[in-house]
Design an enzyme around this catalytic site. Structure first.
Site, PDB file in Angstrom:
ATOM      1  CB  CYS A 138     -47.435-104.157 -27.891  1.00 13.26           C
ATOM      2  SG  CYS A 138     -46.656-103.570 -26.386  1.00 13.26           S
ATOM      3  CB  CYS A 141     -44.064-102.420 -27.744  1.00 11.03           C
ATOM      4  SG  CYS A 141     -44.655-103.701 -26.650  1.00 11.03           S
ATOM      5  CG  ASP A 142     -44.736-101.334 -31.558  1.00 13.50           C
ATOM      6  OD1 ASP A 142     -43.517-101.390 -31.290  1.00 13.50           O
ATOM      7  OD2 ASP A 142     -45.409-102.333 -31.846  1.00 13.50           O
TER       8      ASP A 142
END
Ligand code: NAP
Length: 317
Positions: A138, A141-142
């Site tokens: 992701c 997300c990261d």
């Protein structure tokens, strides 16, 4: 125990749309939204192809709107995962029983399964050890952890292009590693990736190992050329895996017809499954289109199919 009219499993575009329609039909649906509600759109940034938003909309905002719309008409939402289903037979007055991860149990005359799909992994031991330590599925997300760092993205589809393009906001360079010499991604996404100066491609290559699991951090990927068999090493700080998805149907194995990849089998263009009273919508039954809009459309279909099934049982609200 109360027997509900309809329980919806999942809270992506399919689940929430089924919630909107069944709530508006006064069926008082219960949505088991999962502990990470909102489905895959919670992991994306801007959604540009959902009709009605000419300037695009952020994935999490779209899901928040859908949730609020379902709640406005009376859908009840519980943020737990369904982990088991006891198959009933509503035609013989035996309801379905759904168990959640906290041990709660619910009965219902119909179920709409919209549990979606999860990211596939490469299946390497080193990958398992390094998830969350440089290996991710992701970028939204990261990605921010990789400011001015080198990253690689594995895959050749739209997801891989989207991840790579997003990562160019942070990373100093993004290499896309693909197992063939042609991308599967749509022409518009290919063009964007080819045009981006931070993105380069490594063709005909599969990842055979990730270094260095012993040190607990990502330092390089070991690649095998699918044409020549040659082994090489590419230094990198992060690895984003974008090789497709697997349907979330493990809890239904042996209880309902699934195809060889685990997708729920639906009948003749409806959302009916092999079990009367259970309907399926969204990515859990769709390996072909897999779009937010098609998921939402099939959520609507499942709600209408469930409503008609209940009417035949003599239940109208
Ligand atoms: P996908 O289209 O199935 O692509 C998966 C990619 O990963 C393929 O290029 C495949 O290679 C590769 N791959 C699969 N298994 C692999 C393995 N074990 N090792 C190495 N490579 C592997 O999946 P997706 O990109 O997640 O897209 C899914 C659907 O969502 C598509 O319909 C897509 O159009 C849609 N989507 C749309 C958008 C958008 O419109 N912005 C964004 C994301 C996703 P091969 O090509 O060789 O099979």
């Amino acid at each position: 125990m109360e027997i509900r009219n309809v329980i919806i499993l999942g809270s992506g575009p399919a689940g929430y749309t089924a919630g909107i329609y069944t709530a508006r039909a006064l069926l008082k649906p219960l949505i088991l939204a999962g502990i990470q509600p909102g489905g895959q759109l919670m992991l994306t940034t801007e959604v540009e192809n959902f009709p009605g938003f000419p300037d695009g909309i952020m994935g999490p905002d779209l899901m928040d709107y859908m949730r609020r719309q379902a709640e406005r008409f009376g859908a009840e939402i519980i943020y737990e995962n369904a982990v088991d289903v006891e198959i009933g037979n509503p035609l013989e007055k035996i309801p379905f029983k759904v168990k959640t991860d906290t041990g709660k149990e619910f009965l219902s005359w119909t179920l709409i399964v919209a549990t979606g799909a999860s990211a596939k992994m490469l299946g390497l031991e080193s990958e398992t050890k390094l998830v969350g330590r440089g290996v991710s599925t992701c970028a939204t997300c990261d990605g921010a952890f990789f400011k001015n760092k080198r990253v690689v993205v594995i895959g050749g589809g739209d997801s891989a292009m989207e991840e790579a393009l997003f990562l160019t906001r942070f990373a100093s360079e993004v290499k896309i590693i693909h197992r063939r010499d042609k991308l599967r991604a749509s022409p518009i996404m290919q063009e964007r990736a080819f045009k981006n100066p931070k993105i380069s491609f490594i063709w005909n290559s599969v990842v055979v190992d990730i270094l260095d699991a012993e040190k607990g951090k990502v330092e390089a990927v070991v690649l095998k050329n699918t044409v020549t068999g040659e082994i090489s090493k590419v230094q990198t700080d992060g690895i984003f895996i974008a090789i497709g998805h697997k349907p979330n149907t493990d809890f239904l194995k042996g209880k309902i017809d699934l195809d060889d990849q685990g997708y729920i089998v639906t009948k003749n263009g409806t959302t009916e499954t092999s079990v009367p009273g259970i309907f399926a919508a969204g990515d859990v039954q769709d390996k072909k289109y897999r779009q937010a809009i098609t998921a939402a459309g099939s959520g609507c279909m499942a709600a209408l199919d469930a409503q008609r099934f209940l009417e035949n049982l003599g239940i109208s609200h």
